[in-house]
Design a protein around this motif. Sequence first.
Motif, mmCIF file in Angstrom:
data_model
loop_
_atom_site.group_PDB
_atom_site.id
_atom_site.type_symbol
_atom_site.label_atom_id
_atom_site.label_comp_id
_atom_site.label_asym_id
_atom_site.label_seq_id
_atom_site.Cartn_x
_atom_site.Cartn_y
_atom_site.Cartn_z
ATOM 1 N N ASP A 3 2.441 15.867 -9.604
ATOM 2 C CA ASP A 3 2.170 17.196 -9.080
ATOM 3 C C ASP A 3 1.975 17.121 -7.565
ATOM 4 N N ASN A 4 2.037 18.273 -6.921
ATOM 5 C CA ASN A 4 1.960 18.328 -5.459
ATOM 6 C C ASN A 4 0.603 17.892 -4.927
ATOM 7 N N ALA A 5 -0.463 18.147 -5.686
ATOM 8 C CA ALA A 5 -1.795 17.756 -5.213
ATOM 9 C C ALA A 5 -1.902 16.238 -5.113
ATOM 10 N N ARG A 6 -1.338 15.539 -6.081
ATOM 11 C CA ARG A 6 -1.388 14.075 -6.044
ATOM 12 C C ARG A 6 -0.547 13.529 -4.887
ATOM 13 N N ALA A 7 0.603 14.131 -4.670
ATOM 14 C CA ALA A 7 1.444 13.702 -3.548
ATOM 15 C C ALA A 7 0.739 13.955 -2.222
ATOM 16 N N LYS A 8 0.047 15.076 -2.104
ATOM 17 C CA LYS A 8 -0.686 15.377 -0.868
ATOM 18 C C LYS A 8 -1.828 14.393 -0.651
ATOM 19 N N LYS A 9 -2.560 14.062 -1.718
ATOM 20 C CA LYS A 9 -3.643 13.085 -1.590
ATOM 21 C C LYS A 9 -3.106 11.724 -1.170
ATOM 22 N N LEU A 10 -1.996 11.330 -1.765
ATOM 23 C CA LEU A 10 -1.398 10.044 -1.410
ATOM 24 C C LEU A 10 -0.905 10.068 0.034
ATOM 25 N N ALA A 11 -0.339 11.186 0.464
ATOM 26 C CA ALA A 11 0.133 11.299 1.851
ATOM 27 C C ALA A 11 -1.037 11.189 2.825
ATOM 28 N N ASP A 12 -2.153 11.842 2.507
ATOM 29 C CA ASP A 12 -3.333 11.746 3.372
ATOM 30 C C ASP A 12 -3.859 10.315 3.426
ATOM 31 N N LEU A 13 -3.878 9.653 2.278
ATOM 32 C CA LEU A 13 -4.343 8.263 2.235
ATOM 33 C C LEU A 13 -3.429 7.357 3.048
ATOM 34 N N ILE A 14 -2.129 7.549 2.924
ATOM 35 C CA ILE A 14 -1.174 6.732 3.683
ATOM 36 C C ILE A 14 -1.377 6.945 5.178
ATOM 37 N N ARG A 15 -1.560 8.194 5.591
ATOM 38 C CA ARG A 15 -1.765 8.472 7.017
ATOM 39 C C ARG A 15 -3.007 7.757 7.541
ATOM 40 N N GLU A 16 -4.096 7.810 6.789
ATOM 41 C CA GLU A 16 -5.331 7.159 7.228
ATOM 42 C C GLU A 16 -5.192 5.636 7.263
ATOM 43 N N VAL A 17 -4.602 5.065 6.212
ATOM 44 C CA VAL A 17 -4.474 3.608 6.138
ATOM 45 C C VAL A 17 -3.573 3.090 7.252
ATOM 46 N N VAL A 18 -2.446 3.754 7.463
ATOM 47 C CA VAL A 18 -1.509 3.310 8.502
ATOM 48 C C VAL A 18 -2.157 3.433 9.880
ATOM 49 N N ALA A 19 -2.855 4.527 10.134
ATOM 50 C CA ALA A 19 -3.498 4.703 11.439
ATOM 51 C C ALA A 19 -4.576 3.648 11.673
ATOM 52 N N GLN A 20 -5.386 3.365 10.656
ATOM 53 C CA GLN A 20 -6.427 2.353 10.815
ATOM 54 C C GLN A 20 -5.831 0.974 11.010
ATOM 55 N N LYS A 21 -4.788 0.665 10.261
ATOM 56 C CA LYS A 21 -4.161 -0.656 10.388
ATOM 57 C C LYS A 21 -3.499 -0.817 11.753
ATOM 58 N N LEU A 22 -2.881 0.246 12.253
ATOM 59 C CA LEU A 22 -2.275 0.168 13.587
ATOM 60 C C LEU A 22 -3.335 -0.002 14.662
ATOM 61 N N GLN A 23 -4.480 0.619 14.456
ATOM 62 C CA GLN A 23 -5.537 0.549 15.460
ATOM 63 C C GLN A 23 -6.234 -0.802 15.453
ATOM 64 N N ARG A 24 -6.475 -1.369 14.265
ATOM 65 C CA ARG A 24 -7.307 -2.566 14.176
ATOM 66 C C ARG A 24 -6.592 -3.816 13.691
ATOM 67 N N GLY A 25 -5.584 -3.685 12.867
ATOM 68 C CA GLY A 25 -5.089 -4.864 12.176
ATOM 69 C C GLY A 25 -3.818 -5.488 12.699
ATOM 70 N N ILE A 26 -3.008 -4.787 13.422
ATOM 71 C CA ILE A 26 -1.719 -5.316 13.864
ATOM 72 C C ILE A 26 -1.811 -5.691 15.334
ATOM 73 N N LYS A 27 -1.444 -6.907 15.621
ATOM 74 C CA LYS A 27 -1.575 -7.445 16.987
ATOM 75 C C LYS A 27 -0.275 -7.369 17.785
ATOM 76 N N ASP A 28 0.632 -6.516 17.381
ATOM 77 C CA ASP A 28 1.905 -6.374 18.073
ATOM 78 C C ASP A 28 1.682 -5.621 19.389
ATOM 79 N N PRO A 29 2.053 -6.195 20.527
ATOM 80 C CA PRO A 29 1.815 -5.509 21.805
ATOM 81 C C PRO A 29 2.663 -4.242 21.966
ATOM 82 N N ARG A 30 3.739 -4.131 21.202
ATOM 83 C CA ARG A 30 4.566 -2.923 21.279
ATOM 84 C C ARG A 30 3.863 -1.722 20.666
#
Length: 148
Positions: A3-30
């Motif tokens: 259902d759309n609610a589950r897809a929206k929740k997953l999309a929000d989770l992906i956005r948060e996880v990717v943003a946090q990982k880019l901020q703290r976990g990936i050491k790529d200078p690019r």
Amino acid sequence: MADNARAKKLADLIREVVAQKLQRGIKDPRLGTHVTITDTRVTGDLREATVFYTVYGDDEDRASAAAGLESAKGILRSEVGRAAGVKFTPTLTFVADALPENARTIEDLLDKARASDAKVREASSGATYAGEADPYRKPGDEDEDTTA
């Protein structure tokens, strides 16, 4: 089909996880601090996720950030899989968000409209009306026209 609610929740989770990982976990200078995740969309079957991002900088910075995101795609997908706990972790596709360019275009168009309005205002500042002050006929005016 999810259902759309589950897809929206997953999309929000992906956005948060990717943003946090880019901020703290990936050491790529690019992928310095100039990459911002703006939106995430997941398909109805939860198999594919599109991550929209913006980059603060010039075209060279955008190109290097795109290359950095493509190289970090596997790490980010495994991080999303750990956080989501779903049967199939969605594949990630990174798309540069066109929002800043659209906003810049709209601002340019608004500036042109303001300049055009200022020219019209300046041209009409000393103008007078083409006819009389009161262009409408009154009942007394008809009598004067017929007698003359």
